[in-house]
Design an enzyme around this catalytic site. Structure first.
Site, short mmCIF file in Angstrom:
data_model
loop_
_atom_site.label_atom_id
_atom_site.label_comp_id
_atom_site.label_asym_id
_atom_site.label_seq_id
_atom_site.Cartn_x
_atom_site.Cartn_y
_atom_site.Cartn_z
N GLU A 116 -26.08 -32.75 -14.43
CA GLU A 116 -26.85 -33.84 -13.81
C GLU A 116 -28.32 -33.80 -14.24
O GLU A 116 -28.95 -34.83 -14.43
CB GLU A 116 -26.71 -33.78 -12.29
CG GLU A 116 -25.30 -34.17 -11.87
CD GLU A 116 -25.02 -33.97 -10.41
OE1 GLU A 116 -25.27 -32.85 -9.90
OE2 GLU A 116 -24.56 -34.91 -9.74
N GLU A 136 -17.78 -30.35 -9.65
CA GLU A 136 -17.97 -30.44 -8.20
C GLU A 136 -16.66 -30.59 -7.43
O GLU A 136 -16.45 -29.93 -6.42
CB GLU A 136 -18.92 -31.60 -7.86
CG GLU A 136 -20.40 -31.29 -8.06
CD GLU A 136 -20.87 -31.55 -9.48
OE1 GLU A 136 -20.03 -31.62 -10.40
OE2 GLU A 136 -22.10 -31.64 -9.67
C1 LIG Z 1 -24.66 -28.26 -2.55
C2 LIG Z 1 -25.56 -27.53 -1.59
C3 LIG Z 1 -26.98 -27.64 -2.09
C4 LIG Z 1 -27.90 -26.70 -1.32
C5 LIG Z 1 -29.30 -26.78 -1.87
C6 LIG Z 1 -29.29 -26.51 -3.37
C7 LIG Z 1 -30.49 -27.07 -4.07
C8 LIG Z 1 -30.20 -27.17 -5.58
C9 LIG Z 1 -29.39 -28.43 -5.89
C10 LIG Z 1 -28.53 -28.27 -7.14
C11 LIG Z 1 -27.72 -29.56 -7.44
C12 LIG Z 1 -26.61 -29.78 -6.45
C13 LIG Z 1 -25.87 -31.01 -6.83
C14 LIG Z 1 -24.63 -30.76 -7.67
O1 LIG Z 1 -23.96 -32.00 -7.87
C15 LIG Z 1 -23.65 -29.84 -6.94
C16 LIG Z 1 -23.21 -28.69 -7.81
O2 LIG Z 1 -23.79 -28.34 -8.81
S1 LIG Z 1 -21.83 -27.85 -7.20
C17 LIG Z 1 -21.67 -26.45 -8.30
C18 LIG Z 1 -21.12 -26.90 -9.61
N1 LIG Z 1 -20.97 -25.78 -10.51
C19 LIG Z 1 -19.79 -25.13 -10.64
O3 LIG Z 1 -18.84 -25.42 -9.97
C20 LIG Z 1 -19.76 -24.08 -11.71
C21 LIG Z 1 -19.09 -22.82 -11.21
N2 LIG Z 1 -19.03 -21.86 -12.30
C22 LIG Z 1 -18.07 -21.97 -13.26
O4 LIG Z 1 -17.25 -22.83 -13.30
C23 LIG Z 1 -18.14 -20.94 -14.37
O5 LIG Z 1 -18.86 -19.82 -13.87
C24 LIG Z 1 -18.86 -21.47 -15.62
C25 LIG Z 1 -20.22 -22.05 -15.25
C26 LIG Z 1 -17.99 -22.52 -16.29
C27 LIG Z 1 -19.10 -20.30 -16.58
O6 LIG Z 1 -17.85 -19.63 -16.77
P1 LIG Z 1 -17.85 -18.23 -17.53
O7 LIG Z 1 -18.64 -18.34 -18.77
O8 LIG Z 1 -16.44 -17.79 -17.58
O9 LIG Z 1 -18.68 -17.26 -16.55
P2 LIG Z 1 -18.20 -16.69 -15.13
O10 LIG Z 1 -17.38 -17.70 -14.41
O11 LIG Z 1 -17.64 -15.32 -15.34
O12 LIG Z 1 -19.61 -16.59 -14.36
C28 LIG Z 1 -20.55 -15.57 -14.76
C29 LIG Z 1 -21.25 -15.13 -13.51
O13 LIG Z 1 -22.09 -16.23 -13.03
C30 LIG Z 1 -21.69 -16.57 -11.72
N3 LIG Z 1 -21.80 -18.02 -11.51
C31 LIG Z 1 -21.31 -18.98 -12.32
N4 LIG Z 1 -21.56 -20.21 -11.82
C32 LIG Z 1 -22.24 -20.01 -10.65
C33 LIG Z 1 -22.79 -20.88 -9.66
N5 LIG Z 1 -22.73 -22.21 -9.77
N6 LIG Z 1 -23.37 -20.33 -8.58
C34 LIG Z 1 -23.46 -18.97 -8.47
N7 LIG Z 1 -22.99 -18.07 -9.38
C35 LIG Z 1 -22.38 -18.61 -10.46
C36 LIG Z 1 -20.26 -16.10 -11.60
O14 LIG Z 1 -19.93 -15.91 -10.24
C37 LIG Z 1 -20.31 -14.81 -12.38
O15 LIG Z 1 -20.95 -13.83 -11.58
P3 LIG Z 1 -20.31 -12.36 -11.47
O16 LIG Z 1 -18.93 -12.57 -10.93
O17 LIG Z 1 -20.30 -11.85 -12.88
O18 LIG Z 1 -21.24 -11.65 -10.55
#
Ligand SMILES: CCCCCCCCCCCCC[C@H](O)CC(=O)SCCNC(=O)CCNC(=O)[C@H](O)C(C)(C)COP(=O)(O)OP(=O)(O)OC[C@H]1O[C@@H](n2cnc3c(N)ncnc32)[C@H](O)[C@@H]1OP(=O)(O)O
Length: 262
Positions: A116, A136
């Protein structure tokens, strides 16, 4: 202004904003989002800065969107996540609707709010190993920070719906093929390529560039009469400006213009 979750550097009319939580895939929690908002307001209001580059720290992620772990922790503690969520869903990319151009240098995965942010940028250069999508729906949310109403305006509708309804990510070559990004480059060339785009833009009149961006935005979101009415005001402002005098004069004198943006 000192920041904890982003870095913000200004050099030669270009501001470089870097999301700086690489340990969390540059995911955005509320505090990071508020710092980003502050940096955009400074960028928008600083007359000496004409273009911004937005990128992420590290090689893995541009931005993984909302920090799901922080949200889970705060929800578990009974925190006011709904209150936290309300402003960013409206604001995280509204702030980008400032009239100065923003270039995204996508250094890794851009998911959810990460894509986004990109959708709110004007030019996008991606590393060859970048991936992007709006997952999402996979985590009980929807792309409410610009994804739902911007993606289908920037790529073919059915391709956008395929991404929005499945939450699937696509790789950089596919993003380039569908027109979601301008360029895919080797990872080590990413920042230099983004800087080259910025250098080409700052050779233009900053006032003309800003009024162009405003006109394009209005044409996208206003009815045609209101958009044309605002264009007339922009045209009058440009015709009364120093840049409108300097541009043709520099061309006639075969020299580089000295823009003032006023
Ligand atoms: C919604 C409430 C808002 C509250 C206020 C927030 C203000 C900021 C506003 C931001 C914008 C919000 C609006 C938006 O529309 C809503 C969203 O963005 S919802 C979240 C969407 N994102 C996801 O769903 C991504 C989730 N992650 C993944 O799918 C995968 O991790 C990846 C990004 C595709 C990467 O995959 P890989 O390369 O395989 O890596 P890993 O999965 O092994 O991840 C490595 C490591 O990072 C941690 N991690 C990854 N993504 C997130 C995340 N979004 N939040 C926190 N941590 C994340 C993951 O857990 C791993 O950590 P570890 O397990 O190694 O400690």
């Amino acid at each position: 202004m000192s920041y904890q979750f982003i870095t913000y550097e200004k050099r030669d009319r270009v501001a470089v904003v870097t999301l700086n939580r690489p340990e969390s895939m540059n995911a955005l929690h509320l505090e990071a989002h508020l710092e980003l908002q502050e940096a955009w307001e400074d960028f928008r209001d600083d007359p000496d800065v004409w273009v911004a580059i937005l990128t992420g720290a590290g090689d893995r992620a541009f931005c993984a969107g909302n920090d799901l772990k922080v949200t889970a922790e705060r929800t578990a503690r009974g925190g006011d996540v709904q209150g936290e969520a309300r402003p960013p869903f409206g604001r995280i990319t509204r702030d980008f609707d400032c009239p100065k151009p923003i270039i995204a240098a996508v250094n890794g995965v851009a998911a959810g709010g990460g894509l986004e942010l990109i959708l709110a940028c004007d030019i996008v250069v991606a590393s060859e190993h970048a991936r992007m999508g709006l997952p999402e729906p996979k985590v009980g949310l929807f792309a409410g920070a610009g994804g739902a109403h911007r993606l289908a305006r920037q790529i073919p509708f059915k391709v956008a719906m395929g991404m929005l309804l499945t939450g699937d990510l696509i790789d950089a070559p596919e993003a380039h093929r569908i027109g979601l990004i301008n360029e895919v480059v080797p990872h080590e060339e990413l920042i230099a390529t983004a800087q080259a785009w910025a250098d080409r833009i700052i050779r233009c009149s900053p006032l003309s560039v800003q009024l162009t961006k405003e006109a394009v935005f209005d044409a996208q979101f206003l009815n045609i009469d209101d958009a044309f009415r605002k264009d007339n005001g922009r045209r009058d402002r440009l015709l009364a400006s120093h840049d409108f005098v300097e541009g043709p004069r520099a061309f006639a004198e075969k020299r580089q213009p000295e823009w003032t943006g006023r």
